[in-house]
Design a protein around this motif. Structure first.
Motif, mmCIF file in Angstrom:
data_model
loop_
_atom_site.group_PDB
_atom_site.id
_atom_site.type_symbol
_atom_site.label_atom_id
_atom_site.label_comp_id
_atom_site.label_asym_id
_atom_site.label_seq_id
_atom_site.Cartn_x
_atom_site.Cartn_y
_atom_site.Cartn_z
ATOM 1 N N TRP A 63 0.834 -1.192 0.000
ATOM 2 C CA TRP A 63 0.000 0.000 0.000
ATOM 3 C C TRP A 63 0.875 1.251 0.000
ATOM 4 O O TRP A 63 1.903 1.300 0.666
ATOM 5 C CB TRP A 63 -0.882 0.044 1.246
ATOM 6 N N ARG A 74 -6.772 1.790 7.794
ATOM 7 C CA ARG A 74 -6.365 0.775 6.839
ATOM 8 C C ARG A 74 -5.095 0.072 7.318
ATOM 9 O O ARG A 74 -5.001 -1.161 7.296
ATOM 10 C CB ARG A 74 -6.119 1.434 5.475
ATOM 11 N N ASN A 75 -4.100 0.841 7.792
ATOM 12 C CA ASN A 75 -2.861 0.254 8.267
ATOM 13 C C ASN A 75 -3.089 -0.648 9.475
ATOM 14 O O ASN A 75 -2.499 -1.727 9.594
ATOM 15 C CB ASN A 75 -1.860 1.351 8.626
#
Length: 80
Positions: A63, A74-75
């Motif tokens: 990503w 998201r991470n």
């Protein structure tokens, strides 16, 4: 290992007169002790998949960096 370092490292660094720390990202005690002693420090990352900084996407997922809440969430999910 972390407990041992947290218990012994502050006194050892003080006794040696250390004025900065290079900490390995795999072992959290280095940065924790440096902060506790108010010493400047840098974190060396010798294995990128092990870096778990919230703003850095998991390198094994490919990503791109994305600042903000969406990137942080998201991470976090990607590291799970």
């Amino acid at each position: 290992m972390t407990r041992l370092l947290l218990d012994t490292l502050p006194a050892a660094l003080t006794r040696l007169g250390v004025n900065a720390v290079i900490a390995d990202s795999v072992e959290p005690a280095g940065a924790l002790v440096a902060r506790h002693l108010r010493l400047p420090f840098v974190t060396a990352v010798t294995g990128l998949p092990l870096l778990r900084e919230p703003m850095v996407p998991p390198p094994f997922l490919g990503w791109p960096y994305r600042p903000g809440v969406i990137g942080l969430n998201r991470n976090r999910v990607g590291m799970r």
